[in-house]
Design a protein around this motif. Structure first.
Motif, PDB file in Angstrom:
ATOM      1  N   GLU A 143      51.096  42.609  36.639  1.00  0.00           N
ATOM      2  CA  GLU A 143      50.831  41.843  35.417  1.00  0.00           C
ATOM      3  C   GLU A 143      50.154  42.694  34.354  1.00  0.00           C
ATOM      4  O   GLU A 143      50.362  42.489  33.154  1.00  0.00           O
ATOM      5  CB  GLU A 143      49.988  40.599  35.723  1.00  0.00           C
ATOM      6  CG  GLU A 143      48.602  40.861  36.272  1.00  0.00           C
ATOM      7  CD  GLU A 143      48.546  40.817  37.789  1.00  0.00           C
ATOM      8  OE1 GLU A 143      47.478  40.446  38.320  1.00  0.00           O
ATOM      9  OE2 GLU A 143      49.568  41.139  38.429  1.00  0.00           O
ATOM     10  N   HIS A 144      49.373  43.686  34.774  1.00  0.00           N
ATOM     11  CA  HIS A 144      48.712  44.554  33.799  1.00  0.00           C
ATOM     12  C   HIS A 144      49.696  45.560  33.210  1.00  0.00           C
ATOM     13  O   HIS A 144      49.606  45.914  32.023  1.00  0.00           O
ATOM     14  CB  HIS A 144      47.527  45.254  34.452  1.00  0.00           C
ATOM     15  CG  HIS A 144      46.484  44.300  34.920  1.00  0.00           C
ATOM     16  ND1 HIS A 144      45.731  44.510  36.064  1.00  0.00           N
ATOM     17  CD2 HIS A 144      46.077  43.094  34.424  1.00  0.00           C
ATOM     18  CE1 HIS A 144      44.914  43.486  36.239  1.00  0.00           C
ATOM     19  NE2 HIS A 144      45.104  42.623  35.261  1.00  0.00           N
ATOM     20  N   THR A 145      50.629  46.013  34.014  1.00  0.00           N
ATOM     21  CA  THR A 145      51.673  46.895  33.477  1.00  0.00           C
ATOM     22  C   THR A 145      52.519  46.153  32.461  1.00  0.00           C
ATOM     23  O   THR A 145      52.814  46.678  31.376  1.00  0.00           O
ATOM     24  CB  THR A 145      52.561  47.419  34.624  1.00  0.00           C
ATOM     25  OG1 THR A 145      51.753  48.147  35.544  1.00  0.00           O
ATOM     26  CG2 THR A 145      53.649  48.330  34.078  1.00  0.00           C
TER      27      THR A 145
ATOM     28  N   ALA B 106      40.227  44.800  36.063  1.00  0.00           N
ATOM     29  CA  ALA B 106      41.239  44.903  35.018  1.00  0.00           C
ATOM     30  C   ALA B 106      40.664  45.577  33.773  1.00  0.00           C
ATOM     31  O   ALA B 106      39.605  45.173  33.285  1.00  0.00           O
ATOM     32  CB  ALA B 106      41.761  43.513  34.657  1.00  0.00           C
TER      33      ALA B 106
ATOM     34  N   TRP C 270      49.168  50.310  39.227  1.00  0.00           N
ATOM     35  CA  TRP C 270      48.586  49.151  38.561  1.00  0.00           C
ATOM     36  C   TRP C 270      49.165  47.850  39.106  1.00  0.00           C
ATOM     37  O   TRP C 270      50.306  47.811  39.585  1.00  0.00           O
ATOM     38  CB  TRP C 270      48.890  49.194  37.072  1.00  0.00           C
ATOM     39  CG  TRP C 270      48.068  50.124  36.264  1.00  0.00           C
ATOM     40  CD1 TRP C 270      47.314  51.176  36.700  1.00  0.00           C
ATOM     41  CD2 TRP C 270      47.948  50.093  34.839  1.00  0.00           C
ATOM     42  NE1 TRP C 270      46.728  51.804  35.627  1.00  0.00           N
ATOM     43  CE2 TRP C 270      47.093  51.166  34.475  1.00  0.00           C
ATOM     44  CE3 TRP C 270      48.473  49.285  33.843  1.00  0.00           C
ATOM     45  CZ2 TRP C 270      46.763  51.443  33.150  1.00  0.00           C
ATOM     46  CZ3 TRP C 270      48.144  49.551  32.522  1.00  0.00           C
ATOM     47  CH2 TRP C 270      47.289  50.608  32.185  1.00  0.00           C
ATOM     48  N   ARG C 271      48.386  46.782  38.981  1.00  0.00           N
ATOM     49  CA  ARG C 271      48.937  45.463  39.255  1.00  0.00           C
ATOM     50  C   ARG C 271      50.043  45.185  38.244  1.00  0.00           C
ATOM     51  O   ARG C 271      49.938  45.533  37.058  1.00  0.00           O
ATOM     52  CB  ARG C 271      47.850  44.401  39.167  1.00  0.00           C
ATOM     53  CG  ARG C 271      46.804  44.509  40.263  1.00  0.00           C
ATOM     54  CD  ARG C 271      45.749  43.441  40.158  1.00  0.00           C
ATOM     55  NE  ARG C 271      46.323  42.106  40.303  1.00  0.00           N
ATOM     56  CZ  ARG C 271      45.656  41.059  40.790  1.00  0.00           C
ATOM     57  NH1 ARG C 271      44.392  41.200  41.175  1.00  0.00           N
ATOM     58  NH2 ARG C 271      46.230  39.888  40.877  1.00  0.00           N
TER      59      ARG C 271
ATOM     60  N   LEU D  88      43.142  46.179  28.129  1.00  0.00           N
ATOM     61  CA  LEU D  88      44.451  46.777  27.906  1.00  0.00           C
ATOM     62  C   LEU D  88      44.772  47.049  26.438  1.00  0.00           C
ATOM     63  O   LEU D  88      45.350  48.096  26.128  1.00  0.00           O
ATOM     64  CB  LEU D  88      45.532  45.928  28.562  1.00  0.00           C
ATOM     65  CG  LEU D  88      45.519  46.051  30.090  1.00  0.00           C
ATOM     66  CD1 LEU D  88      46.400  44.999  30.735  1.00  0.00           C
ATOM     67  CD2 LEU D  88      45.971  47.442  30.518  1.00  0.00           C
TER      68      LEU D  88
ATOM     69  N   GLU E 101      51.586  43.614  30.696  1.00  0.00           N
ATOM     70  CA  GLU E 101      50.751  43.366  29.517  1.00  0.00           C
ATOM     71  C   GLU E 101      50.675  44.610  28.643  1.00  0.00           C
ATOM     72  O   GLU E 101      50.711  44.513  27.400  1.00  0.00           O
ATOM     73  CB  GLU E 101      49.355  42.926  29.945  1.00  0.00           C
ATOM     74  CG  GLU E 101      48.447  42.553  28.781  1.00  0.00           C
ATOM     75  CD  GLU E 101      47.063  42.097  29.216  1.00  0.00           C
ATOM     76  OE1 GLU E 101      46.151  42.106  28.361  1.00  0.00           O
ATOM     77  OE2 GLU E 101      46.892  41.736  30.396  1.00  0.00           O
TER      78      GLU E 101
END
Length: 320
Positions: A159-161, A129, A156-157, A132, A163
């Protein structure tokens, strides 16, 4: 440009509409001679495919020191196509970031291709990760400098998008506007499932479909000898097994399997454009038939291919 055969939509919320067909650079411009490349660029603009993804493949799993971006830049200049008639999309890699900063990467990419700016860019995939808050800030610094206008993410995963979107909103910065995802007739879980589906439905992001032919398998039925994208979920044999059905359906609509695959992607309302590789002018000409097919028979295309979705059991949260 020829009369449009498919409506243009924005790639990012509030942005300008973009061509529905986009041409990628990986294993393309270095597989044709200069004259063919020049002709392809000129014809792409006429066929509403004047969107070019330009990347320098030099990091991580793409540490290939490829010259495809340099060759594209030369062909673009020789083509005489006006800069305002095309959309250029760059790419930033996370494999050595932040040791190699985004600005250094982008400037190098622009200089190699002989360009002054990108209209948009994609921040590539990763293993761990990323930081961010710093990533969002660093991309926005490029926007503020006028080197690029907008940005999106690549596989991207989820949850990262989310975030990144939240970080940008909280700080009054520009967040990712589109998601470049592996998506096509056989792979649908990530783009159409519970991960990214809601973000597309509420207009937070648009979809840029990529790797729609599964490295060429769903275009020709053959496994390419060149390097192709990762086989997420280990389902490539199952994907190859549906090719005969894809070919049968394509024949019924009077198009090539490749054009059928593009039409399938465009029939999803979330799709802003479809990114594919063309190493011959004839491929582009054939693929252009996808625009009219998606416009006039999109629902029929999706219905005919309902049984070709093979990654239903693969995690759809963006774990790659």
């Amino acid at each position: 440009m020829s009369a449009p055969t498919h409506p243009r939509v924005p790639l990012v919320p509030g942005g300008a509409p973009v061509p529905p067909l986009a041409l990628g650079s990986w294993n393309t411009w270095d597989r044709m001679d200069q004259a063919e490349a020049v002709a392809l660029i000129r014809r792409a603009v006429e066929l509403d495919a004047g969107f070019f993804d330009v990347a320098y493949y030099n990091m991580g799993p793409h540490a290939e020191n490829s010259t495809t971006d340099i060759l594209f830049g030369r062909a673009l200049r020789e083509s005489g196509v006006a800069r305002d008639d095309i959309v250029l999309c760059g790419k930033l890699w996370l494999w050595d970031w932040p040791n190699q900063g985004f600005r250094a990467q982008l400037v190098e990419s622009l200089e190699r291709a002989g360009l002054d700016r990108f209209d948009t860019l994609v921040v590539g995939d990763y293993l761990d990760a990323p930081d961010l808050p710093r990533l969002v800030y660093d991309v926005n610094a490029l926007i503020a400098e006028g080197l690029v206008g907008s940005w999106g993410i690549n596989n991207w995963r989820i949850e990262h998008t989310r975030e990144a979107l939240a970080e940008a909103e909280a700080r009054g910065l520009v967040g990712p506007g589109f998601a470049q995802l592996k998506y096509g007739i056989a792979r649908r879980a990530m783009a159409e499932g519970e991960a990214y589906g809601p973000l597309f439905a509420d207009g937070a992001l648009t979809l840029q479909a990529s790797d729609v032919f599964e490295g060429g398998i769903l275009a020709t039925g053959r496994m390419p000898e060149r390097k192709i994208g990762a086989d997420v979920g280990g389902i490539r044999d199952r994907i190859a097994a549906v090719y005969p059905e894809v070919a049968r359906v394509a024949d019924g609509f009077g198009v090539t399997p490749a054009a059928l695959g593009i039409a399938f992607c465009l029939s999803n309302p979330a799709t802003a454009n479809v990114l594919f590789g063309a190493s011959r002018l004839a491929q582009l000409e054939q693929n252009h038939a996808a625009l009219a097919l998606a416009r006039d028979h999109g629902a029929e295309v999706r219905a005919a291919l309902a049984d070709c979705w093979v990654d239903r059991d693969v995690r759809a949260d963006g774990v790659w």
